[in-house]
Design a protein around this motif. Structure first.
Motif, PDB file in Angstrom:
ATOM      1  N   ARG A   5       0.945  -1.163   0.103  1.00  0.00           N
ATOM      2  CA  ARG A   5      -0.014  -0.068   0.032  1.00  0.00           C
ATOM      3  C   ARG A   5       0.958   1.383   0.152  1.00  0.00           C
ATOM      4  N   ALA A   7       0.151   5.314   1.411  1.00  0.00           N
ATOM      5  CA  ALA A   7      -0.731   5.859   2.304  1.00  0.00           C
ATOM      6  C   ALA A   7      -0.372   7.136   2.481  1.00  0.00           C
ATOM      7  N   PRO A   8      -0.572   8.215   1.424  1.00  0.00           N
ATOM      8  CA  PRO A   8      -0.161   9.593   1.436  1.00  0.00           C
ATOM      9  C   PRO A   8      -1.131  10.369   2.496  1.00  0.00           C
ATOM     10  N   SER A   9      -1.056  11.640   3.133  1.00  0.00           N
ATOM     11  CA  SER A   9      -1.740  12.321   3.544  1.00  0.00           C
ATOM     12  C   SER A   9      -1.945  13.726   2.759  1.00  0.00           C
ATOM     13  N   GLU A  41      -4.707   9.570   3.927  1.00  0.00           N
ATOM     14  CA  GLU A  41      -4.664   9.587   5.566  1.00  0.00           C
ATOM     15  C   GLU A  41      -5.096  11.002   5.948  1.00  0.00           C
ATOM     16  N   TYR A 198      -2.380   9.015  14.338  1.00  0.00           N
ATOM     17  CA  TYR A 198      -1.863   8.425  13.021  1.00  0.00           C
ATOM     18  C   TYR A 198      -1.313   6.953  13.641  1.00  0.00           C
ATOM     19  N   VAL A 202      -3.392   3.841  11.336  1.00  0.00           N
ATOM     20  CA  VAL A 202      -2.478   3.120  10.378  1.00  0.00           C
ATOM     21  C   VAL A 202      -2.575   1.715  10.791  1.00  0.00           C
ATOM     22  N   ARG A 216       7.611   1.875   3.521  1.00  0.00           N
ATOM     23  CA  ARG A 216       7.709   3.419   3.676  1.00  0.00           C
ATOM     24  C   ARG A 216       9.083   3.938   3.944  1.00  0.00           C
ATOM     25  N   MET A 220      10.068   6.666   9.076  1.00  0.00           N
ATOM     26  CA  MET A 220       9.020   5.999   9.891  1.00  0.00           C
ATOM     27  C   MET A 220       9.518   4.878  10.769  1.00  0.00           C
TER      28      MET A 220
HETATM   29  N1  GLU Z   1       0.583   9.161   5.907  1.00  0.00           N
HETATM   30  C1  GLU Z   1       1.928   8.885   6.439  1.00  0.00           C
HETATM   31  C2  GLU Z   1       2.839  10.071   5.483  1.00  0.00           C
HETATM   32  O1  GLU Z   1       2.147  10.443   4.617  1.00  0.00           O
HETATM   33  C3  GLU Z   1       2.423   7.675   5.746  1.00  0.00           C
HETATM   34  C4  GLU Z   1       2.678   6.729   7.019  1.00  0.00           C
HETATM   35  C5  GLU Z   1       2.773   5.097   6.484  1.00  0.00           C
HETATM   36  O2  GLU Z   1       3.062   4.758   5.238  1.00  0.00           O
HETATM   37  O3  GLU Z   1       2.917   4.499   7.405  1.00  0.00           O
HETATM   38  O4  GLU Z   1       3.885  10.343   5.952  1.00  0.00           O
END
Ligand code: GLU
Length: 283
Positions: A5, A7-9, A41, A198, A202, A216, A220
């Motif tokens: 996946r 998962a951008p904000s 996200e 978050y 997540v 990622r 992270m």
């Molecule tokens: N939403 C997070 C971000 O944009 C991504 C976190 C993740 O991949 O777990 O930095």
């Protein structure tokens, strides 16, 4: 079946580093004939903007990335995060917290604390000012924190609990109670303004989407033990993790959403092709 996946904000335009992250996860899914999912996200409704979400779809499409529909949007899943929070509360692992950021900084810099202020993956390590409060005393303006000491104790011996790291750092990583208690501390599970966090969202969503591989950035990696701890507390499966290197600008600085010059749409506007993106992020 491998499930990757991205998962951008939607709090800014995607930059070259996001492109690298999305392509790394997508290429891994394709190479293993797996599935590729996109998750928006957007729990931080004050910072998330529809135009950034639209731009995410446009930029990823331009890169040649295809994802399954429907796209999961976190802002529509508060019920699920509330249920997870309730479960942790029922386990006696949560407490309400009324401290502001300034309260925390002041408590940490008070002379009697005697130790250097420390920052972990969740910001300043919380000095546990509110840890004796019970959830029955929670007011609408309180955040909710995880009592990390109790959480670690609830799992018992941690050496058998951990995750597999793929990529450059390949191997089994056991959870460490010292790391979780001393370096992460009592993390926020529900922010006062958005009702979740978050970390909680997540973990709930990676499980709901049956994600098997989380790809990622290395930034992270310090938060991954928190996620694995929460998965174990909530009886959710733990995916494999790959933390890839970070893309930096010419001065060596990590890219941030304010790096407009390296935003994918800026590069596209100045004539870059998706192949140029791939070339630019090659090790
Ligand atoms: N939403 C997070 C971000 O944009 C991504 C976190 C993740 O991949 O777990 O930095």
């Amino acid at each position: 079946m491998v499930v990757e996946r991205f998962a951008p904000s939607p709090t800014g335009y995607l930059h070259l580093g996001h492109g690298f992250s999305a392509l790394t996860a997508y290429d891994a899914a394709i190479a293993q004939e797996g599935r590729f999912l996109l998750r928006i996200e957007d729990i931080d409704t004050a910072r998330s903007k529809p135009e950034y979400e639209d731009a995410i779809y446009e930029d990823l499409r331009w890169l040649g990335i295809k994802w399954e529909e429907p796209v999961l949007r976190q802002s529509e899943r508060m019920d699920h995060y509330n249920a997870a929070l309730e479960r942790l509360t029922d386990m006696g692992l949560c407490y309400p917290c009324s401290c502001t950021r300034r309260d925390i900084i002041e408590a940490l810099s008070a002379p009697q604390e005697g130790s250097e202020q420390q920052f972990g993956p969740d910001g300043a390590i919380y000095p546990r000012t509110c840890c004796t409060r019970s959830m029955a005393q929670k007011s609408d303006t309180d955040a909710v924190r995880l009592d990390m000491r109790k959480a670690v104790a609830a799992l018992g011996v941690l050496s058998g609990t951990g995750y597999t790291e793929l990529g450059e750092n390949v191997g089994w990583k056991s959870l460490s109670s010292d790391y979780l208690v001393e370096r992460c501390g009592d993390i926020v599970l529900a922010r006062r303004d958005i009702g979740t966090s978050y970390h909680l969202a997540v973990v709930v969503d990676d499980a709901a989407q049956a994600v098997t591989h989380v790809t990622r950035g290395a930034d992270m990696a310090p938060a991954t033990p928190i996620h694995v701890l929460l998965q174990n507390l909530l009886s959710l499966p733990t995916p494999n993790y790959r933390h890839h290197r970070l893309i930096r600008d010419d001065t060596g600085k990590r890219l941030a959403k304010r790096h407009d010059a390296l935003a994918l749409r800026t590069l596209r506007g100045s004539g870059w092709t998706p192949d140029d993106v791939r070339e630019a992020v090659k090790p």
